[in-house]
Enzyme design. Sequence first.
Site, PDB file in Angstrom:
ATOM      1  CD  GLU A   1      -1.779  -2.395   1.272  1.00 22.21           C
ATOM      2  OE1 GLU A   1      -2.594  -3.269   0.920  1.00 22.21           O
ATOM      3  OE2 GLU A   1      -0.676  -2.649   1.810  1.00 22.21           O
TER       4      GLU A   1
ATOM      5  CG  PHE B   1      -5.633  -3.427   4.166  1.00 23.45           C
ATOM      6  CD1 PHE B   1      -5.307  -3.696   5.484  1.00 23.45           C
ATOM      7  CD2 PHE B   1      -6.422  -4.342   3.494  1.00 23.45           C
ATOM      8  CE1 PHE B   1      -5.743  -4.845   6.126  1.00 23.45           C
ATOM      9  CE2 PHE B   1      -6.872  -5.498   4.118  1.00 23.45           C
ATOM     10  CZ  PHE B   1      -6.529  -5.748   5.437  1.00 23.45           C
TER      11      PHE B   1
ATOM     12  NE  ARG C   1     -17.671  -6.301   1.224  1.00 22.29           N
ATOM     13  CZ  ARG C   1     -17.138  -7.519   1.251  1.00 22.29           C
ATOM     14  NH1 ARG C   1     -16.769  -8.083   0.128  1.00 22.29           N
ATOM     15  NH2 ARG C   1     -16.974  -8.154   2.396  1.00 22.29           N
TER      16      ARG C   1
END
Length: 315
Positions: free
Chosen positions: A62, A87, A171
């Site tokens: 990341e 993350f 989501r």
Amino acid sequence: MNDPEKTDGLFDCREAYVATLEALAEADTRIVAVVNDSVGSSKLGGFRKKFPERLINVGIAEQNMIGVGAGLANGGKVPFVSGAACFLTGRALEQIKADVAYSQANVKLCGISSGIAYGELGPTHHSIEDLAWLRPMANLTVIVPSDPWETGEAIKAAAALDGPVFVRISRMPVPALKHTVESFEIGKAETLREGGDVAIIANGTMVCRALAAAEALAADGVQAKVINMATLTPLDEAAILDAAKTGAVITVEEHSVRGGLGGAVAEVLATQSPCSMRILGFPGFLPTGSAEFLMERYGLTAAGIADAARDLLAR
């Protein structure tokens, strides 16, 4: 834009994100996607197929991903850096601060599956601190859209803005809302329902629940104003001060009760128009469990919001 994935009247906002991004990329060759081995969870498989040379997968790295995004922006590209919100923000916070916000890089950060979408995977995967980490950063626009239409409009607005943006993309299935505006404007709140007894300020997945709570309160003769505060930075202070005229304000967010929407609203009210207030969210690290279980346990349901409003008005 193609219709986002729909299940029993509910939508996955990731579908609106990728459909909008693909449409923007068709018209603007500068747009690229950068991911951290998250093509599937970001639903960018179609983007990769259409634009194979414009998707960069850095693997599970990341911090490197943010640096790559910043470098692409410095080279004239418009990178949409996409990964799981927990993350993306937690592992790469220093890079977001230094390489993106401080440097005013034209990077679009897309925090996927935010909040408690990864409920069963526990606190390591819950992203309920991200807004508190990002909100104080100068130059960084922070947007928390509520439904597929607003998600698509937020992505368009992010692409048009010359500067760093974080868009929190859920989501968790949500309904398509009946919006009162024709276009999305960064920094402008949207009043979805008028009411003079109490004001409910929400964003993201909590907006539909706030509206349902207002319906339940109306059955009791309580008229609740519902405000969709999709942009957290910059904040629509005028809308908050207008909400304070009811004398009672409740904030609702899929986030910690510290440092997010509730904290931002409290800062405005405490310094400009003190009134009774209640902050609804998560108190700290959460147990492992489904998103539905966690929402119910911590009162982030229509019934829980309505009960909080009744309690506040009874004081």
